[in-house]
Structure formats: C-alpha cells, structure tokens
Design a protein around this motif. Structure first.
Motif, short mmCIF file in Angstrom:
data_model
loop_
_atom_site.label_atom_id
_atom_site.label_comp_id
_atom_site.label_asym_id
_atom_site.label_seq_id
_atom_site.Cartn_x
_atom_site.Cartn_y
_atom_site.Cartn_z
N GLU A 278 -13.89 7.44 -3.32
CA GLU A 278 -13.00 6.74 -2.87
C GLU A 278 -13.15 5.08 -2.80
OE1 GLU A 278 -14.47 9.15 -1.41
OE2 GLU A 278 -14.04 10.04 0.09
N GLY B 260 -3.54 3.95 -3.02
CA GLY B 260 -5.35 3.34 -2.34
C GLY B 260 -5.78 4.86 -1.49
N ILE C 270 -7.11 8.42 -0.32
CA ILE C 270 -6.93 9.03 1.41
C ILE C 270 -8.96 9.00 1.91
CG2 ILE C 270 -6.56 11.11 1.75
CD1 ILE C 270 -4.31 11.63 0.69
N LEU D 12 -10.99 2.54 -4.47
CA LEU D 12 -9.94 1.54 -3.75
C LEU D 12 -10.67 0.77 -4.48
CD1 LEU D 12 -8.95 0.49 -0.80
CD2 LEU D 12 -10.84 -0.15 -0.21
N TYR E 72 -4.34 6.17 5.68
CA TYR E 72 -5.28 7.06 4.25
C TYR E 72 -6.93 6.68 5.09
CZ TYR E 72 -1.93 7.23 0.73
OH TYR E 72 -1.05 8.01 0.01
N SER F 217 1.36 -1.31 0.01
CA SER F 217 -0.07 -0.25 0.18
C SER F 217 0.85 1.47 0.06
CB SER F 217 -0.89 -0.05 1.25
OG SER F 217 -2.07 0.42 1.18
N SER G 142 -5.79 1.81 2.24
CA SER G 142 -5.85 2.53 3.39
C SER G 142 -6.29 2.85 4.31
CB SER G 142 -7.50 2.96 1.87
OG SER G 142 -6.65 3.61 0.27
N TYR H 145 -9.23 4.92 5.90
CA TYR H 145 -10.78 4.67 5.28
C TYR H 145 -11.05 3.50 6.03
CZ TYR H 145 -13.28 3.14 0.70
OH TYR H 145 -14.43 2.83 0.00
#
Ligand code: AR6
Length: 182
Positions: A98, A88, A90, A102, A131, A28, A127, A133
């Motif tokens: 998003e 991935g 943010i 992803l 990030y 990642s 993510s 998620y």
C-alpha cells in the motif's frame, strides 16, 4: 494555510476540489476509469460528460489505469484545464505494498503534470475515503512524495484539498513534521 518550499507554494485548503482553479486537479479514480462515488463522482458531475468520454477512449486503448499509475484528460466544464486520474491502493493491512502504491499514485500524477507543462495542481486525499487508507499515514506519504518531487523538479503551486476539518487538521500536523524548518 500556505507556505513556500524552495520555488513552490504549498497550500492546504479545506474545501471542494472541483472548485479549484489550478491548471490540473487530480481525481482519485478506480482502474476502470468509468467513474464512481466520492471525489470521483463529484469531479465527473461537475466536469460534465466530456471527461467520461475521454476516459472511455483511454480505457479502450490501454484497458484502464493500473493502481499507482495516472492518465490525463481535459477538464470539461471545470475551472481547471486538466484532470489527472490516478488510482490509489485499497488499504488491507499495510503489508500489501500500500505505501509503495500510494507513493506511485502521487509521483506519477506529478510526473504526468510536468510532462504536460502543468505547474499548478490540486490533490485530494487519495485512498483515504472508501479505499480505507488511514489518513495520518496517507498524509505523510502524500507530503513526503511531493517534497521529494519538488526537490528535483520545478513546480509553481501544489494544493492539498481536504474535504473535512478533521482531515485538514491531520494534514496540518503532518506538514509541521515533514516541512519542519519552514
Ligand atoms: N473535494 C475534495 N475531496 C473530496 C471530495 C471533493 N469534492 N469528495 C470527497 N472527497 P474517496 P478513495 C474526499 O472515497 O478512498 C471512488 O468511488 C473524501 O472525503 O473519494 O481514493 C472511486 O471511483 C476523502 O477524504 O476516494 C474509487 O472506486 C477523499 O476525498 C474509490 O472511490 C478520498 O475519498 C477511490 O477511493
């Protein structure tokens, strides 16, 4: 925990992705491909400088890696032969593409693996660290994208490597929802 779906073995593992012996592991990364913290830092530390050298060549040629895209290097000193670096999204609020981005990160990693005749791969939870998620949502996307891909393409083994027990339990719950009949 493992189960078979079609011709594919799917494993959930609580542990460190740098220790996995699948032909490829997924990193990642960020768009610079120059390394970072979290799983990215761990992969570059364990894999040694060769991976970063290869990332720099890709960066010089293509300007890095866009969100949702994936690139491949060798595995340096890792047990895996290859590292697939993906980026991935943010997390902002879920309304800035998003989920699509992803999904692309997982799908493009699998497509790149397949193109390179790789049929065993380990994914981190993309993510869901720095990030931001939400991991429940991200795990559903990860598992659905993998399911769809292996419905269409032969793949021997796919592992999800979860760093904490909490993350492992969330993935376990999502597996039960998505692969109900298995
Ligand atoms: N093995 C497996 N999973 C790990 C490991 C490991 N060795 N180390 C951390 N994780 P993160 P992101 C888990 O933050 O959110 C980097 O700086 C971690 O617990 O690594 O996608 C990049 O350069 C979490 O569940 O990645 C980017 O700038 C998951 O891996 C940015 O972070 C992802 O957390 C990418 O952010």
């Amino acid at each position: 925990m493992e189960f078979i779906y079609g011709a594919t073995t799917i494993k959930l593992v609580q542990g460190d992705i740098t220790k996995q012996n699948t032909t490829a592991i997924v990193n990642s990364a960020n768009s610079t491909l120059l390394g970072g913290g979290g799983v990215d830092g761990a992969i570059h530390r364990a894999g040694g400088p060769k991976i970063l050298e290869e990332c720099k060549v890709i960066r010089a040629r293509y300007g890095g890696c866009d969100v949702g895209e994936a690139v491949i290097t060798t595995g340096g000193n890792l047990p895996s032969n290859y590292v697939i670096h993906t980026v991935g999204p943010i997390w902002k609020d879920g309304k800035h593409k998003e989920p699509e981005l992803l999904t692309n990160a997982y799908r493009n990693s699998l497509k790149l693996a397949h193109k390179n005749n790789i049929d065993t791969i380990s994914f981190p939870s993309i993510s869901t660290g720095v990030y931001g998620y939400p991991i429940e949502k991200a795990s559903i996307i990860a598992l659905n994208t993998v399911k769809k891909f292996i419905d269409e393409t032969d793949f021997k083994e796919i592992r999800f490597i979860l760093f904490s027990k909490k993350d492992f339990d969330i993935y376990l719950k999502s597996v039960k929802e998505i692969f109900k009949s298995h």
